[in-house]
Design a protein around this motif. Structure first.
Motif, PDB file in Angstrom:
ATOM      1  N   ASP A 133       0.858  -1.183   0.000  1.00  0.00           N
ATOM      2  CA  ASP A 133       0.000   0.000   0.000  1.00  0.00           C
ATOM      3  C   ASP A 133       0.893   1.231   0.000  1.00  0.00           C
ATOM      4  O   ASP A 133       2.130   1.115   0.006  1.00  0.00           O
ATOM      5  N   LEU A 134       0.285   2.394  -0.008  1.00  0.00           N
ATOM      6  CA  LEU A 134       1.063   3.621  -0.167  1.00  0.00           C
ATOM      7  C   LEU A 134       1.999   3.865   1.004  1.00  0.00           C
ATOM      8  O   LEU A 134       3.159   4.245   0.815  1.00  0.00           O
ATOM      9  N   LYS A 135       1.503   3.666   2.223  1.00  0.00           N
ATOM     10  CA  LYS A 135       2.368   3.936   3.377  1.00  0.00           C
ATOM     11  C   LYS A 135       3.490   2.900   3.478  1.00  0.00           C
ATOM     12  O   LYS A 135       4.614   3.230   3.877  1.00  0.00           O
ATOM     13  N   LEU A 136       3.195   1.637   3.093  1.00  0.00           N
ATOM     14  CA  LEU A 136       4.234   0.614   3.122  1.00  0.00           C
ATOM     15  C   LEU A 136       5.322   0.910   2.099  1.00  0.00           C
ATOM     16  O   LEU A 136       6.506   0.698   2.371  1.00  0.00           O
ATOM     17  N   PHE A 137       4.926   1.380   0.930  1.00  0.00           N
ATOM     18  CA  PHE A 137       5.932   1.721  -0.079  1.00  0.00           C
ATOM     19  C   PHE A 137       6.869   2.802   0.450  1.00  0.00           C
ATOM     20  O   PHE A 137       8.092   2.718   0.276  1.00  0.00           O
ATOM     21  N   ALA A 138       6.296   3.811   1.110  1.00  0.00           N
ATOM     22  CA  ALA A 138       7.133   4.880   1.672  1.00  0.00           C
ATOM     23  C   ALA A 138       8.043   4.333   2.773  1.00  0.00           C
ATOM     24  O   ALA A 138       9.229   4.693   2.855  1.00  0.00           O
ATOM     25  N   LEU A 139       7.512   3.462   3.638  1.00  0.00           N
ATOM     26  CA  LEU A 139       8.320   2.878   4.707  1.00  0.00           C
ATOM     27  C   LEU A 139       9.441   2.016   4.142  1.00  0.00           C
ATOM     28  O   LEU A 139      10.580   2.070   4.612  1.00  0.00           O
ATOM     29  N   GLN A 140       9.122   1.206   3.141  1.00  0.00           N
ATOM     30  CA  GLN A 140      10.143   0.341   2.560  1.00  0.00           C
ATOM     31  C   GLN A 140      11.216   1.146   1.845  1.00  0.00           C
ATOM     32  O   GLN A 140      12.407   0.828   1.932  1.00  0.00           O
ATOM     33  N   ALA A 141      10.804   2.202   1.133  1.00  0.00           N
ATOM     34  CA  ALA A 141      11.784   3.042   0.450  1.00  0.00           C
ATOM     35  C   ALA A 141      12.688   3.750   1.457  1.00  0.00           C
ATOM     36  O   ALA A 141      13.895   3.884   1.236  1.00  0.00           O
TER      37      ALA A 141
ATOM     38  N   ALA B 133      12.330  -0.733  -3.132  1.00  0.00           N
ATOM     39  CA  ALA B 133      10.876  -0.577  -3.116  1.00  0.00           C
ATOM     40  C   ALA B 133      10.288  -0.595  -4.517  1.00  0.00           C
ATOM     41  O   ALA B 133       9.211  -1.159  -4.746  1.00  0.00           O
ATOM     42  N   LEU B 134      10.974   0.019  -5.482  1.00  0.00           N
ATOM     43  CA  LEU B 134      10.451   0.073  -6.848  1.00  0.00           C
ATOM     44  C   LEU B 134      10.393  -1.305  -7.496  1.00  0.00           C
ATOM     45  O   LEU B 134       9.635  -1.513  -8.464  1.00  0.00           O
ATOM     46  N   ARG B 135      11.178  -2.248  -7.031  1.00  0.00           N
ATOM     47  CA  ARG B 135      11.143  -3.613  -7.559  1.00  0.00           C
ATOM     48  C   ARG B 135      10.276  -4.526  -6.698  1.00  0.00           C
ATOM     49  O   ARG B 135       9.526  -5.359  -7.228  1.00  0.00           O
ATOM     50  N   PHE B 136      10.379  -4.384  -5.401  1.00  0.00           N
ATOM     51  CA  PHE B 136       9.713  -5.319  -4.492  1.00  0.00           C
ATOM     52  C   PHE B 136       8.201  -5.114  -4.467  1.00  0.00           C
ATOM     53  O   PHE B 136       7.442  -6.090  -4.502  1.00  0.00           O
ATOM     54  N   ALA B 137       7.726  -3.868  -4.413  1.00  0.00           N
ATOM     55  CA  ALA B 137       6.291  -3.603  -4.292  1.00  0.00           C
ATOM     56  C   ALA B 137       5.497  -4.076  -5.517  1.00  0.00           C
ATOM     57  O   ALA B 137       4.484  -4.770  -5.362  1.00  0.00           O
ATOM     58  N   PRO B 138       5.890  -3.738  -6.760  1.00  0.00           N
ATOM     59  CA  PRO B 138       5.116  -4.227  -7.907  1.00  0.00           C
ATOM     60  C   PRO B 138       5.102  -5.749  -8.019  1.00  0.00           C
ATOM     61  O   PRO B 138       4.068  -6.345  -8.364  1.00  0.00           O
ATOM     62  N   ALA B 139       6.240  -6.389  -7.738  1.00  0.00           N
ATOM     63  CA  ALA B 139       6.276  -7.853  -7.807  1.00  0.00           C
ATOM     64  C   ALA B 139       5.364  -8.468  -6.755  1.00  0.00           C
ATOM     65  O   ALA B 139       4.652  -9.446  -7.020  1.00  0.00           O
ATOM     66  N   THR B 140       5.358  -7.906  -5.558  1.00  0.00           N
ATOM     67  CA  THR B 140       4.487  -8.411  -4.500  1.00  0.00           C
ATOM     68  C   THR B 140       3.020  -8.223  -4.866  1.00  0.00           C
ATOM     69  O   THR B 140       2.189  -9.115  -4.638  1.00  0.00           O
ATOM     70  N   PHE B 141       2.681  -7.067  -5.434  1.00  0.00           N
ATOM     71  CA  PHE B 141       1.295  -6.810  -5.828  1.00  0.00           C
ATOM     72  C   PHE B 141       0.825  -7.829  -6.865  1.00  0.00           C
ATOM     73  O   PHE B 141      -0.259  -8.417  -6.731  1.00  0.00           O
ATOM     74  N   ALA B 142       1.610  -8.044  -7.905  1.00  0.00           N
ATOM     75  CA  ALA B 142       1.209  -8.970  -8.956  1.00  0.00           C
ATOM     76  C   ALA B 142       1.059 -10.386  -8.410  1.00  0.00           C
ATOM     77  O   ALA B 142       0.072 -11.086  -8.714  1.00  0.00           O
ATOM     78  N   LEU B 143       2.002 -10.813  -7.605  1.00  0.00           N
ATOM     79  CA  LEU B 143       1.934 -12.165  -7.053  1.00  0.00           C
ATOM     80  C   LEU B 143       0.751 -12.312  -6.098  1.00  0.00           C
ATOM     81  O   LEU B 143       0.063 -13.347  -6.101  1.00  0.00           O
ATOM     82  N   ALA B 144       0.495 -11.294  -5.288  1.00  0.00           N
ATOM     83  CA  ALA B 144      -0.618 -11.354  -4.336  1.00  0.00           C
ATOM     84  C   ALA B 144      -1.962 -11.441  -5.058  1.00  0.00           C
ATOM     85  O   ALA B 144      -2.865 -12.174  -4.627  1.00  0.00           O
ATOM     86  N   VAL B 145      -2.118 -10.721  -6.156  1.00  0.00           N
ATOM     87  CA  VAL B 145      -3.371 -10.773  -6.925  1.00  0.00           C
ATOM     88  C   VAL B 145      -3.571 -12.167  -7.511  1.00  0.00           C
ATOM     89  O   VAL B 145      -4.667 -12.757  -7.426  1.00  0.00           O
ATOM     90  N   VAL B 146      -2.527 -12.724  -8.111  1.00  0.00           N
ATOM     91  CA  VAL B 146      -2.643 -14.046  -8.740  1.00  0.00           C
ATOM     92  C   VAL B 146      -2.925 -15.125  -7.690  1.00  0.00           C
ATOM     93  O   VAL B 146      -3.826 -15.967  -7.868  1.00  0.00           O
ATOM     94  N   VAL B 147      -2.181 -15.106  -6.599  1.00  0.00           N
ATOM     95  CA  VAL B 147      -2.374 -16.122  -5.562  1.00  0.00           C
ATOM     96  C   VAL B 147      -3.741 -15.991  -4.909  1.00  0.00           C
ATOM     97  O   VAL B 147      -4.400 -17.004  -4.600  1.00  0.00           O
ATOM     98  N   SER B 148      -4.210 -14.781  -4.699  1.00  0.00           N
ATOM     99  CA  SER B 148      -5.546 -14.566  -4.118  1.00  0.00           C
ATOM    100  C   SER B 148      -6.626 -15.151  -5.017  1.00  0.00           C
ATOM    101  O   SER B 148      -7.553 -15.813  -4.538  1.00  0.00           O
ATOM    102  N   ALA B 149      -6.515 -14.890  -6.324  1.00  0.00           N
ATOM    103  CA  ALA B 149      -7.518 -15.416  -7.256  1.00  0.00           C
ATOM    104  C   ALA B 149      -7.515 -16.933  -7.274  1.00  0.00           C
ATOM    105  O   ALA B 149      -8.579 -17.581  -7.259  1.00  0.00           O
TER     106      ALA B 149
END
Length: 348
Positions: free
Chosen positions: A309-317, A325-341
Protein backbone atom coordinates in the motif's frame (compact mmCIF):
# COMPACT_ATOMS: atom_id res chain seq x y z
CA UNK A 1 3.23 77.08 31.11
CA UNK A 2 4.53 74.16 29.09
CA UNK A 3 1.92 72.07 27.38
CA UNK A 4 1.43 68.53 28.72
CA UNK A 5 -0.25 67.29 25.55
CA UNK A 6 1.49 64.13 24.35
CA UNK A 7 3.28 64.28 21.08
CA UNK A 8 1.13 63.29 18.15
CA UNK A 9 3.56 60.75 16.83
CA UNK A 10 6.01 58.44 18.53
CA UNK A 11 7.06 58.26 22.17
CA UNK A 12 9.67 59.86 24.26
CA UNK A 13 13.08 58.43 23.71
CA UNK A 14 15.56 57.52 26.43
CA UNK A 15 17.15 60.98 26.17
CA UNK A 16 14.00 63.00 25.98
CA UNK A 17 13.77 62.92 22.20
CA UNK A 18 11.01 61.44 20.15
CA UNK A 19 11.16 57.99 18.57
CA UNK A 20 9.00 57.91 15.48
CA UNK A 21 7.22 54.62 14.64
CA UNK A 22 8.20 53.53 11.21
CA UNK A 23 5.74 52.28 8.63
CA UNK A 24 7.08 48.72 8.96
CA UNK A 25 6.53 48.67 12.73
CA UNK A 26 2.94 49.91 12.40
CA UNK A 27 2.25 47.30 9.70
CA UNK A 28 3.66 44.52 11.87
CA UNK A 29 1.47 45.63 14.78
CA UNK A 30 -1.60 45.65 12.54
CA UNK A 31 -0.83 42.16 11.23
CA UNK A 32 -0.41 40.81 14.77
CA UNK A 33 -3.70 42.37 15.88
CA UNK A 34 -5.52 40.68 12.98
CA UNK A 35 -3.84 37.28 13.42
CA UNK A 36 -6.35 34.41 13.29
CA UNK A 37 -6.02 32.63 16.62
CA UNK A 38 -7.46 29.22 17.51
CA UNK A 39 -10.23 30.60 19.78
CA UNK A 40 -11.23 33.04 17.04
CA UNK A 41 -11.29 30.24 14.47
CA UNK A 42 -13.43 28.09 16.77
CA UNK A 43 -15.82 31.00 17.31
CA UNK A 44 -16.14 31.51 13.55
CA UNK A 45 -16.86 27.81 13.02
CA UNK A 46 -19.53 27.81 15.75
CA UNK A 47 -21.13 30.95 14.37
CA UNK A 48 -21.18 29.45 10.89
CA UNK A 49 -22.80 26.28 12.25
CA UNK A 50 -25.47 28.32 14.03
CA UNK A 51 -26.17 30.44 10.96
CA UNK A 52 -26.54 27.41 8.71
CA UNK A 53 -28.04 25.00 11.23
CA UNK A 54 -31.16 24.35 9.16
CA UNK A 55 -29.27 23.21 6.02
CA UNK A 56 -26.88 21.19 8.18
CA UNK A 57 -29.75 19.54 10.05
CA UNK A 58 -31.57 18.67 6.84
CA UNK A 59 -28.36 17.27 5.32
CA UNK A 60 -27.73 15.08 8.35
CA UNK A 61 -31.31 13.83 8.25
CA UNK A 62 -31.08 12.76 4.60
CA UNK A 63 -31.29 8.98 4.05
CA UNK A 64 -27.94 8.94 2.19
CA UNK A 65 -26.19 10.67 5.09
CA UNK A 66 -27.82 8.38 7.65
CA UNK A 67 -26.68 5.32 5.68
CA UNK A 68 -23.17 6.75 5.34
CA UNK A 69 -22.85 7.46 9.06
CA UNK A 70 -24.21 4.03 10.01
CA UNK A 71 -21.61 2.20 7.91
CA UNK A 72 -18.79 4.51 8.99
CA UNK A 73 -19.47 4.18 12.73
CA UNK A 74 -20.01 0.42 12.48
CA UNK A 75 -16.69 -0.17 10.71
CA UNK A 76 -14.71 2.04 13.11
CA UNK A 77 -16.25 0.61 16.29
CA UNK A 78 -15.78 -2.98 15.15
CA UNK A 79 -12.17 -2.50 14.07
CA UNK A 80 -10.84 -0.20 16.80
CA UNK A 81 -10.33 -2.82 19.58
CA UNK A 82 -8.36 -5.09 17.24
CA UNK A 83 -6.30 -2.17 15.98
CA UNK A 84 -5.31 -1.11 19.51
CA UNK A 85 -4.52 -4.69 20.55
CA UNK A 86 -2.43 -5.26 17.45
CA UNK A 87 -0.49 -2.04 17.96
CA UNK A 88 0.27 -2.90 21.60
CA UNK A 89 1.49 -6.40 20.74
CA UNK A 90 3.51 -5.24 17.77
CA UNK A 91 5.23 -2.52 19.82
CA UNK A 92 6.03 -5.03 22.57
CA UNK A 93 7.65 -7.42 20.08
CA UNK A 94 9.56 -4.67 18.29
CA UNK A 95 10.97 -3.28 21.54
CA UNK A 96 11.28 -6.20 23.96
CA UNK A 97 12.14 -9.14 21.67
CA UNK A 98 15.78 -8.76 20.59
CA UNK A 99 16.51 -9.28 16.88
CA UNK A 100 19.21 -11.77 17.87
CA UNK A 101 16.41 -14.11 18.94
CA UNK A 102 15.25 -14.42 15.34
CA UNK A 103 18.80 -14.88 14.07
CA UNK A 104 19.30 -17.82 16.45
CA UNK A 105 15.89 -19.36 15.74
CA UNK A 106 16.09 -19.37 11.93
CA UNK A 107 17.86 -22.14 9.98
CA UNK A 108 21.14 -21.19 8.38
CA UNK A 109 20.11 -22.35 4.91
CA UNK A 110 18.16 -19.53 3.22
CA UNK A 111 15.80 -21.93 1.42
CA UNK A 112 14.66 -23.29 4.80
CA UNK A 113 14.84 -19.97 6.64
CA UNK A 114 12.24 -18.39 4.33
CA UNK A 115 9.27 -20.65 5.25
CA UNK A 116 10.26 -20.66 8.91
CA UNK A 117 10.35 -16.85 8.97
CA UNK A 118 7.05 -16.73 7.09
CA UNK A 119 5.43 -19.10 9.57
CA UNK A 120 6.81 -17.04 12.46
CA UNK A 121 4.43 -14.28 11.39
CA UNK A 122 1.55 -16.49 12.51
CA UNK A 123 2.67 -16.38 16.14
CA UNK A 124 4.31 -12.96 16.37
CA UNK A 125 1.75 -10.16 15.92
CA UNK A 126 2.95 -7.05 14.17
CA UNK A 127 1.19 -4.46 12.05
CA UNK A 128 2.77 -3.44 8.76
CA UNK A 129 4.07 -0.18 10.25
CA UNK A 130 6.17 -2.17 12.75
CA UNK A 131 7.14 -5.08 10.49
CA UNK A 132 9.32 -2.91 8.23
CA UNK A 133 11.71 -1.67 10.97
CA UNK A 134 11.76 -5.16 12.52
CA UNK A 135 12.76 -6.65 9.16
CA UNK A 136 15.42 -3.96 8.85
CA UNK A 137 16.79 -4.92 12.26
CA UNK A 138 16.89 -8.58 11.20
CA UNK A 139 18.94 -7.77 8.10
CA UNK A 140 21.27 -5.60 10.17
CA UNK A 141 21.81 -8.47 12.62
CA UNK A 142 22.83 -10.89 9.87
CA UNK A 143 19.57 -12.64 8.99
CA UNK A 144 19.41 -13.51 5.30
CA UNK A 145 17.37 -10.83 3.47
CA UNK A 146 15.09 -13.43 1.89
CA UNK A 147 13.94 -14.62 5.34
CA UNK A 148 13.60 -11.09 6.68
CA UNK A 149 11.41 -10.11 3.72
CA UNK A 150 9.22 -13.19 4.17
CA UNK A 151 8.66 -12.16 7.78
CA UNK A 152 7.99 -8.56 6.70
CA UNK A 153 5.12 -9.75 4.49
CA UNK A 154 3.66 -12.47 6.70
CA UNK A 155 3.70 -10.84 10.15
CA UNK A 156 0.99 -8.23 9.44
CA UNK A 157 -1.07 -10.63 7.32
CA UNK A 158 -1.42 -13.88 9.28
CA UNK A 159 -0.82 -13.02 12.92
CA UNK A 160 -3.41 -14.14 15.52
CA UNK A 161 -4.98 -10.70 15.95
CA UNK A 162 -5.58 -10.33 12.20
CA UNK A 163 -7.00 -13.83 11.82
CA UNK A 164 -9.29 -13.34 14.82
CA UNK A 165 -10.51 -10.03 13.41
CA UNK A 166 -11.18 -11.75 10.08
CA UNK A 167 -13.23 -14.45 11.81
CA UNK A 168 -15.27 -11.79 13.64
CA UNK A 169 -15.79 -9.77 10.45
CA UNK A 170 -16.90 -12.83 8.43
CA UNK A 171 -18.95 -14.90 10.91
CA UNK A 172 -20.90 -16.59 8.13
CA UNK A 173 -17.82 -17.40 6.03
CA UNK A 174 -15.24 -19.14 8.26
CA UNK A 175 -13.39 -20.34 5.17
CA UNK A 176 -12.24 -16.75 4.64
CA UNK A 177 -9.85 -17.10 7.60
CA UNK A 178 -8.21 -20.19 6.08
CA UNK A 179 -8.07 -18.61 2.63
CA UNK A 180 -6.42 -15.46 3.99
CA UNK A 181 -3.87 -17.50 5.96
CA UNK A 182 -2.96 -19.78 3.03
CA UNK A 183 -2.79 -17.06 0.37
CA UNK A 184 -0.78 -14.63 2.52
CA UNK A 185 1.71 -17.29 3.63
CA UNK A 186 2.19 -18.49 0.05
CA UNK A 187 2.87 -14.94 -1.17
CA UNK A 188 5.31 -14.24 1.69
CA UNK A 189 7.32 -17.43 1.09
CA UNK A 190 7.24 -17.05 -2.70
CA UNK A 191 8.55 -13.49 -2.49
CA UNK A 192 11.29 -14.61 -0.10
CA UNK A 193 12.40 -17.37 -2.48
CA UNK A 194 12.09 -15.02 -5.44
CA UNK A 195 14.39 -12.51 -3.73
CA UNK A 196 16.83 -15.29 -2.85
CA UNK A 197 16.91 -16.30 -6.50
CA UNK A 198 16.86 -12.96 -8.32
CA UNK A 199 17.59 -10.27 -5.72
CA UNK A 200 20.84 -8.33 -5.79
CA UNK A 201 22.68 -6.90 -2.83
CA UNK A 202 23.05 -3.47 -4.43
CA UNK A 203 19.22 -3.18 -4.57
CA UNK A 204 18.96 -3.48 -0.79
CA UNK A 205 20.21 -0.74 1.51
CA UNK A 206 19.87 -2.06 5.07
CA UNK A 207 19.28 0.55 7.79
CA UNK A 208 22.29 1.64 9.80
CA UNK A 209 20.52 1.69 13.18
CA UNK A 210 17.28 0.75 14.81
CA UNK A 211 14.74 3.53 15.53
CA UNK A 212 14.64 2.29 19.15
CA UNK A 213 18.37 2.49 19.84
CA UNK A 214 19.36 5.15 22.33
CA UNK A 215 16.01 5.05 24.15
CA UNK A 216 14.85 3.24 27.23
CA UNK A 217 12.51 0.33 26.62
CA UNK A 218 9.56 2.07 28.22
CA UNK A 219 10.05 5.22 26.18
CA UNK A 220 10.57 3.22 22.98
CA UNK A 221 7.44 1.14 23.66
CA UNK A 222 5.12 4.09 24.24
CA UNK A 223 6.70 6.04 21.41
CA UNK A 224 6.00 3.13 19.06
CA UNK A 225 2.43 2.83 20.36
CA UNK A 226 1.72 6.53 19.90
CA UNK A 227 3.18 6.53 16.40
CA UNK A 228 1.31 3.42 15.24
CA UNK A 229 -2.02 4.38 16.82
CA UNK A 230 -1.88 7.83 15.23
CA UNK A 231 -1.02 6.52 11.78
CA UNK A 232 -3.12 3.36 11.82
CA UNK A 233 -6.10 5.19 13.34
CA UNK A 234 -5.96 7.82 10.63
CA UNK A 235 -5.89 5.20 7.89
CA UNK A 236 -8.74 3.34 9.58
CA UNK A 237 -10.88 6.48 9.46
CA UNK A 238 -10.04 7.00 5.79
CA UNK A 239 -10.86 3.38 5.03
CA UNK A 240 -14.15 3.52 6.90
CA UNK A 241 -15.08 6.72 5.06
CA UNK A 242 -14.28 5.08 1.72
CA UNK A 243 -16.31 1.98 2.57
CA UNK A 244 -19.25 4.11 3.69
CA UNK A 245 -19.04 6.19 0.52
CA UNK A 246 -19.02 3.08 -1.65
CA UNK A 247 -22.08 1.78 0.16
CA UNK A 248 -24.10 5.00 0.35
CA UNK A 249 -23.02 7.32 -2.46
CA UNK A 250 -21.61 5.37 -5.41
CA UNK A 251 -24.45 4.29 -7.73
CA UNK A 252 -25.39 0.65 -7.27
CA UNK A 253 -25.11 -0.07 -11.00
CA UNK A 254 -21.46 1.00 -10.96
CA UNK A 255 -20.64 -1.39 -8.16
CA UNK A 256 -22.63 -4.16 -9.84
CA UNK A 257 -20.70 -3.58 -13.06
CA UNK A 258 -17.35 -3.86 -11.26
CA UNK A 259 -18.45 -6.74 -9.06
CA UNK A 260 -20.03 -8.63 -11.95
CA UNK A 261 -16.70 -9.27 -13.66
CA UNK A 262 -14.51 -11.79 -11.79
CA UNK A 263 -11.29 -10.29 -13.11
CA UNK A 264 -12.28 -6.64 -12.76
CA UNK A 265 -13.63 -7.13 -9.23
CA UNK A 266 -10.36 -8.68 -8.03
CA UNK A 267 -8.26 -5.95 -9.64
CA UNK A 268 -10.56 -3.19 -8.36
CA UNK A 269 -10.40 -4.27 -4.71
CA UNK A 270 -6.66 -4.99 -4.92
CA UNK A 271 -6.09 -1.44 -6.18
CA UNK A 272 -8.45 -0.10 -3.51
CA UNK A 273 -6.39 -1.85 -0.82
CA UNK A 274 -3.25 -0.11 -2.09
CA UNK A 275 -4.89 3.31 -2.08
CA UNK A 276 -6.68 3.04 1.29
CA UNK A 277 -3.61 1.75 3.19
CA UNK A 278 -5.70 0.38 6.08
CA UNK A 279 -3.99 -1.29 9.03
CA UNK A 280 -4.24 -5.09 8.78
CA UNK A 281 -5.95 -5.36 12.17
CA UNK A 282 -8.88 -3.36 10.78
CA UNK A 283 -9.09 -4.14 7.07
CA UNK A 284 -11.31 -7.22 7.49
CA UNK A 285 -14.21 -5.07 8.68
CA UNK A 286 -13.90 -2.79 5.67
CA UNK A 287 -13.77 -5.82 3.36
CA UNK A 288 -16.81 -7.36 5.06
CA UNK A 289 -18.81 -4.19 4.36
CA UNK A 290 -18.17 -4.48 0.60
CA UNK A 291 -20.95 -7.02 0.18
CA UNK A 292 -21.44 -6.27 -3.54
CA UNK A 293 -18.15 -8.03 -4.32
CA UNK A 294 -17.38 -11.74 -4.27
CA UNK A 295 -15.45 -13.43 -1.48
CA UNK A 296 -12.52 -13.92 -3.86
CA UNK A 297 -12.35 -10.20 -4.64
CA UNK A 298 -12.51 -9.37 -0.95
CA UNK A 299 -9.79 -11.95 -0.31
CA UNK A 300 -7.56 -10.05 -2.75
CA UNK A 301 -8.27 -6.90 -0.72
CA UNK A 302 -7.18 -8.68 2.47
CA UNK A 303 -4.04 -10.25 0.98
CA UNK A 304 -2.77 -7.22 -0.94
CA UNK A 305 -3.42 -4.57 1.74
CA UNK A 306 -0.99 -5.75 4.44
CA UNK A 307 1.77 -6.31 1.85
CA UNK A 308 1.47 -3.44 -0.65
CA UNK A 309 0.00 0.00 0.00
CA UNK A 310 1.06 3.62 -0.17
CA UNK A 311 2.37 3.94 3.38
CA UNK A 312 4.23 0.61 3.12
CA UNK A 313 5.93 1.72 -0.08
CA UNK A 314 7.13 4.88 1.67
CA UNK A 315 8.32 2.88 4.71
CA UNK A 316 10.14 0.34 2.56
CA UNK A 317 11.78 3.04 0.45
CA UNK A 318 12.92 4.87 3.58
CA UNK A 319 14.22 1.72 5.28
CA UNK A 320 15.75 -0.29 2.43
CA UNK A 321 16.11 2.27 -0.35
CA UNK A 322 14.08 3.36 -3.36
CA UNK A 323 15.71 0.84 -5.69
CA UNK A 324 14.41 -1.95 -3.47
CA UNK A 325 10.88 -0.58 -3.12
CA UNK A 326 10.45 0.07 -6.85
CA UNK A 327 11.14 -3.61 -7.56
CA UNK A 328 9.71 -5.32 -4.49
CA UNK A 329 6.29 -3.60 -4.29
CA UNK A 330 5.12 -4.23 -7.91
CA UNK A 331 6.28 -7.85 -7.81
CA UNK A 332 4.49 -8.41 -4.50
CA UNK A 333 1.29 -6.81 -5.83
CA UNK A 334 1.21 -8.97 -8.96
CA UNK A 335 1.93 -12.16 -7.05
CA UNK A 336 -0.62 -11.35 -4.34
CA UNK A 337 -3.37 -10.77 -6.92
CA UNK A 338 -2.64 -14.05 -8.74
CA UNK A 339 -2.37 -16.12 -5.56
CA UNK A 340 -5.55 -14.57 -4.12
CA UNK A 341 -7.52 -15.42 -7.26
CA UNK A 342 -6.25 -19.00 -7.31
CA UNK A 343 -6.78 -19.52 -3.57
CA UNK A 344 -10.27 -18.05 -3.77
CA UNK A 345 -11.15 -20.35 -6.66
CA UNK A 346 -10.09 -23.38 -4.61
CA UNK A 347 -11.20 -22.51 -1.05
CA UNK A 348 -14.05 -20.06 -1.57
Amino acid sequence: MASTKPPPHGTAGPHGGREEKTYGEEETHDEASHHLTSPLLLTLVLLTAVMFQDPVRSALAAPVTQSWMTVFVAVVLQALPFLVLGVLLSAAIAVFVPPSFFARALPRRPALAVPVAGAAGAVLPGCECASVPVAGALVRRGVTPAAALAFLLSAPAINPVVLTATAVAFPGDPEMVLARFVASLLVACAMGWLWQRLGRTDWLRPPSRSPYEGQGRGAAFWGSVRHDVTHAGGYLVVGAMAAATLKAVVPAEWLRAAAGSPVLSVLALAALAVLLSICSEADAFVAASLTQFSLTARLAFLVVGPMVDLKLFALQAGTFGRAFALRFAPATFALAVVVSALTGAVLL
